[in-house]
Design an enzyme around this catalytic site. Sequence first.
Site, PDB file in Angstrom:
ATOM      1  N   GLY A 169       0.813  -1.231   0.000  1.00 46.81           N
ATOM      2  CA  GLY A 169       0.000   0.000   0.000  1.00 46.81           C
ATOM      3  C   GLY A 169       0.837   1.266   0.000  1.00 46.81           C
ATOM      4  O   GLY A 169       0.485   2.246   0.652  1.00 46.81           O
ATOM      5  N   LEU A 170       1.905   1.258  -0.746  1.00 45.91           N
ATOM      6  CA  LEU A 170       2.857   2.375  -0.686  1.00 45.91           C
ATOM      7  C   LEU A 170       2.523   3.529  -1.629  1.00 45.91           C
ATOM      8  O   LEU A 170       3.141   4.582  -1.537  1.00 45.91           O
ATOM      9  CB  LEU A 170       4.272   1.863  -1.025  1.00 45.91           C
ATOM     10  CG  LEU A 170       4.845   0.804  -0.086  1.00 45.91           C
ATOM     11  CD1 LEU A 170       6.169   0.259  -0.626  1.00 45.91           C
ATOM     12  CD2 LEU A 170       5.057   1.382   1.316  1.00 45.91           C
TER      13      LEU A 170
ATOM     14  N   GLY B  78      -2.911   7.267  -4.045  1.00 43.94           N
ATOM     15  CA  GLY B  78      -3.377   7.775  -5.345  1.00 43.94           C
ATOM     16  C   GLY B  78      -3.522   6.652  -6.370  1.00 43.94           C
ATOM     17  O   GLY B  78      -4.177   6.831  -7.395  1.00 43.94           O
TER      18      GLY B  78
ATOM     19  N   ASN C 117       8.066   3.169 -15.968  1.00 50.34           N
ATOM     20  CA  ASN C 117       8.502   4.276 -15.117  1.00 50.34           C
ATOM     21  C   ASN C 117      10.022   4.352 -14.984  1.00 50.34           C
ATOM     22  O   ASN C 117      10.535   5.142 -14.196  1.00 50.34           O
ATOM     23  CB  ASN C 117       7.896   4.142 -13.711  1.00 50.34           C
ATOM     24  CG  ASN C 117       6.396   4.083 -13.739  1.00 50.34           C
ATOM     25  OD1 ASN C 117       5.810   3.089 -13.354  1.00 50.34           O
ATOM     26  ND2 ASN C 117       5.773   5.130 -14.225  1.00 50.34           N
TER      27      ASN C 117
ATOM     28  N   HIS D  24       9.377   4.625  -1.998  1.00 50.40           N
ATOM     29  CA  HIS D  24       9.829   3.301  -2.468  1.00 50.40           C
ATOM     30  C   HIS D  24      10.271   3.333  -3.927  1.00 50.40           C
ATOM     31  O   HIS D  24      11.021   2.471  -4.372  1.00 50.40           O
ATOM     32  CB  HIS D  24       8.742   2.240  -2.258  1.00 50.40           C
ATOM     33  CG  HIS D  24       7.531   2.393  -3.132  1.00 50.40           C
ATOM     34  ND1 HIS D  24       6.636   3.426  -3.015  1.00 50.40           N
ATOM     35  CD2 HIS D  24       7.051   1.621  -4.145  1.00 50.40           C
ATOM     36  CE1 HIS D  24       5.669   3.294  -3.901  1.00 50.40           C
ATOM     37  NE2 HIS D  24       5.904   2.210  -4.608  1.00 50.40           N
TER      38      HIS D  24
ATOM     39  N   GLU E 186       8.058  10.734 -13.975  1.00 54.31           N
ATOM     40  CA  GLU E 186       7.619   9.337 -13.884  1.00 54.31           C
ATOM     41  C   GLU E 186       7.927   8.543 -15.158  1.00 54.31           C
ATOM     42  O   GLU E 186       7.400   7.456 -15.364  1.00 54.31           O
ATOM     43  CB  GLU E 186       6.127   9.275 -13.556  1.00 54.31           C
ATOM     44  CG  GLU E 186       5.756   9.926 -12.225  1.00 54.31           C
ATOM     45  CD  GLU E 186       6.013   9.029 -11.003  1.00 54.31           C
ATOM     46  OE1 GLU E 186       5.765   7.821 -11.071  1.00 54.31           O
ATOM     47  OE2 GLU E 186       6.474   9.563  -9.970  1.00 54.31           O
TER      48      GLU E 186
ATOM     49  N   ARG F 140       1.796  13.320 -10.314  1.00 53.26           N
ATOM     50  CA  ARG F 140       3.177  12.848 -10.162  1.00 53.26           C
ATOM     51  C   ARG F 140       4.175  13.470 -11.149  1.00 53.26           C
ATOM     52  O   ARG F 140       5.374  13.404 -10.920  1.00 53.26           O
ATOM     53  CB  ARG F 140       3.222  11.323 -10.317  1.00 53.26           C
ATOM     54  CG  ARG F 140       2.523  10.561  -9.202  1.00 53.26           C
ATOM     55  CD  ARG F 140       3.120   9.172  -9.126  1.00 53.26           C
ATOM     56  NE  ARG F 140       2.248   8.194  -8.513  1.00 53.26           N
ATOM     57  CZ  ARG F 140       2.551   6.908  -8.431  1.00 53.26           C
ATOM     58  NH1 ARG F 140       3.682   6.459  -8.928  1.00 53.26           N
ATOM     59  NH2 ARG F 140       1.721   6.060  -7.865  1.00 53.26           N
TER      60      ARG F 140
ATOM     61  N   HIS G  70      -1.027   7.796 -13.439  1.00 46.36           N
ATOM     62  CA  HIS G  70      -0.151   8.022 -14.600  1.00 46.36           C
ATOM     63  C   HIS G  70      -1.040   8.160 -15.834  1.00 46.36           C
ATOM     64  O   HIS G  70      -2.099   7.523 -15.907  1.00 46.36           O
ATOM     65  CB  HIS G  70       0.788   6.825 -14.846  1.00 46.36           C
ATOM     66  CG  HIS G  70       1.883   6.657 -13.845  1.00 46.36           C
ATOM     67  ND1 HIS G  70       2.231   5.438 -13.305  1.00 46.36           N
ATOM     68  CD2 HIS G  70       2.730   7.552 -13.293  1.00 46.36           C
ATOM     69  CE1 HIS G  70       3.238   5.586 -12.463  1.00 46.36           C
ATOM     70  NE2 HIS G  70       3.550   6.868 -12.429  1.00 46.36           N
TER      71      HIS G  70
ATOM     72  N   ASP H  85      -0.663   6.738 -18.586  1.00 49.07           N
ATOM     73  CA  ASP H  85      -0.849   5.467 -19.299  1.00 49.07           C
ATOM     74  C   ASP H  85      -1.958   4.607 -18.697  1.00 49.07           C
ATOM     75  O   ASP H  85      -2.203   3.486 -19.147  1.00 49.07           O
ATOM     76  CB  ASP H  85       0.481   4.688 -19.451  1.00 49.07           C
ATOM     77  CG  ASP H  85       1.019   4.119 -18.130  1.00 49.07           C
ATOM     78  OD1 ASP H  85       0.359   4.249 -17.085  1.00 49.07           O
ATOM     79  OD2 ASP H  85       2.123   3.530 -18.161  1.00 49.07           O
TER      80      ASP H  85
ATOM     81  N   ASN I 176      -1.230  -4.438  -7.679  1.00 48.12           N
ATOM     82  CA  ASN I 176      -0.451  -3.294  -7.200  1.00 48.12           C
ATOM     83  C   ASN I 176      -0.570  -2.109  -8.159  1.00 48.12           C
ATOM     84  O   ASN I 176       0.210  -1.165  -8.094  1.00 48.12           O
ATOM     85  CB  ASN I 176       1.023  -3.681  -7.042  1.00 48.12           C
ATOM     86  CG  ASN I 176       1.435  -3.718  -5.574  1.00 48.12           C
ATOM     87  OD1 ASN I 176       0.774  -3.122  -4.727  1.00 48.12           O
ATOM     88  ND2 ASN I 176       2.532  -4.387  -5.286  1.00 48.12           N
TER      89      ASN I 176
ATOM     90  N   CYS J 217       2.392  -0.973 -18.024  1.00 50.58           N
ATOM     91  CA  CYS J 217       3.311  -0.530 -16.955  1.00 50.58           C
ATOM     92  C   CYS J 217       4.556  -1.396 -16.940  1.00 50.58           C
ATOM     93  O   CYS J 217       5.635  -0.960 -16.535  1.00 50.58           O
ATOM     94  CB  CYS J 217       2.666  -0.675 -15.581  1.00 50.58           C
ATOM     95  SG  CYS J 217       1.145   0.228 -15.378  1.00 50.58           S
TER      96      CYS J 217
END
Length: 460
Positions: free
Chosen positions: A28-29, A32, A118, A145, A182, A222, A258, A260, A377, A383
Site C-alpha cells: 500500500g505504498l 493515489g 517508469n 519506495h 515518472e 506525479r 499516470h 498510461d 499493485n 506498466c
Amino acid sequence: MLSIRPGQPAAIEFNFDGLVGPSHHYAGLSYGNLASSQNIGSVANPKQAALQGLDKMRMLATRGLKQAVLPPQARPNFRLLRQLGFSGSDAHVLACAHRSSPALLSCAYSASSMWTANMATVSPSADTMDGRVHFTPANLNNKLHRAQEHVQATQTLRALFRDERYFAVHDALPSTPALSDEGAANHTRLCANHGAAGVEIFVYGRSEFNAQAKTPTQFPARQTLEASQAIARLHGLHEKRTLYIQQNPAVIELGVFHNDVIAVGHQNVLFYHEDAFVDESTAITNLQRMMNQMGAPLHALRVNNTQVSVRDAVGSYLFNSQLLSLPKHKENGKMALLVPHECQENPRVAAYLAGLIASDGPIDELISVDLRQSMRNGGGPACLRLRIVLSDEEAAAMHQGVVMTETLYATLIAWVEKHYRDRLSQEDLADPLLAIEIQTALEELAKILDLPGLYEHAYV
Ligand code: SUG
C-alpha cells in the site's frame, strides 16, 4: 496504410519488460493508486508474478515482436535503511526496521522496478538533434519506495546501452517536487513508422511555476511540466514535434496516477478516454496539425463516458494496454490490443472491446493476458514494459544478453522456480533468510544475463 518511404532507416520497437523481483509484495505504498491501497497487507505470490510476466514476454516474442527483459533491482536496499538510521548487522537492521516501521522496510524491499514504463523516458534517434537514442531515468520522487530506483536504473541502462556513438543515458533530473518525473508512463510517441521522426507527447499533472494550471486536491499529480520540458531539452527534441498536454486533475482524483492508465499511443493511433486531458479539443487539434506535417494523419480512437466510465477504465486497465503491430499486420496496417484479463471480466469494458474488434477500426485482434499479481499493485501490461525504438545498427550495439529467446525464457523459468517464494507477506520481510535468498538469486541472474557487474555495488 502508412509505410516506410525510401531514405528512411528501418527501425524496430522493442518492448523491454521488467522481470518481477523475488520481493514482490503488497504494501500500500502508492497513495493515489487505488489497487495499491486496496490490496495493502494481502499475501503476494512472487513466483507467480514473475511467471506471469515471463509468459507475456514469451508470447510477444513468439508472435514475432522484439522483446527484451530488464533485471529486478537489488533488494532489500540496506543503504536506504542505514541512511534512515538503522544500524548494526544486516539482520539487526532488518529486525529494527520491522519493529519500528514496517512501511520503511517495505520500501527498502519494494519490487516496484518491475514497472519499467517508469524506468525512463526514451527518445529514438530519429527524433533527436544528435541522432542518438536518448534516455533519462525517471527520478520517481513522488514516492519513497520508487525514488530509490533511479540509481540502479541508470547503471542498468548504461550497462545495456554502453556505446556512446549510438546512445546517451542522462542522469535523472534533480530529485525535487518541481521536477517530479515518472518516465515513459507520461510520454507517448506517435509517428508514421518507427524509423521516421515522430511527435513526442509529454502529459503532465501539474506545473510548479504556472499557478493557473489546475491541480488535483486529494491525490498527487506525479509528473510536472517542468520535468517534461527538461527532458525534451536534454534529448534535443524539435519544438515543432514536441507537445505538452495537461492531464485532467479530475481523473487523477479517480485513480489515474499516470497518463498510461487513460491513454496509449502507437504509430499514428491514439487510444484515449474523453476525460483524459484538461482541454481535449486543443490537445487533439494540435496533435492533428503536427501529425499532418509528418505525413501521418492522426487516428484518434476516442472512448466516451457512455461507452466506458473512468471508474471502469481504472478498474479494468483498458488503456494500460499494448497496441501491437504484429508481422501479420504488415499488409493491412492494423494492430492488436493486448489487455489484462480484468477487461473481459468487466461487462461494460468487454462489450466495448467486442464492438471495437467488430468495427472497421485500426484494431483487429484482442489478446488477453493474466497479470493479476502485478495488477493488484496497479501495474498492467503497459506498466510492465518500456518501449525502445532502435535501428538495426543500434539494436546490434546494445547488450545482447537481455534479448528474449526460447533459451533465455527456459533459463529464467528454471531460475524463478528455484529461487522464488510462492507466498510473501509484509511479516515475511523480517526474515533475514529472505535477504540472503534474494542476493543469491540475483547473483545468479547477473550471470544468466551476462551482466557480471550488475549488482556489484548494491550490497556494500
Ligand atoms: O508507482 N505501484 C506502482 C504501479 C506503477 C504502474 N506504472 C504505470 N502506470 N506505468 C506505482 O504506483 C505499489 C507498491 C505497493 O503498494 O506495494 C506501486 O508501487
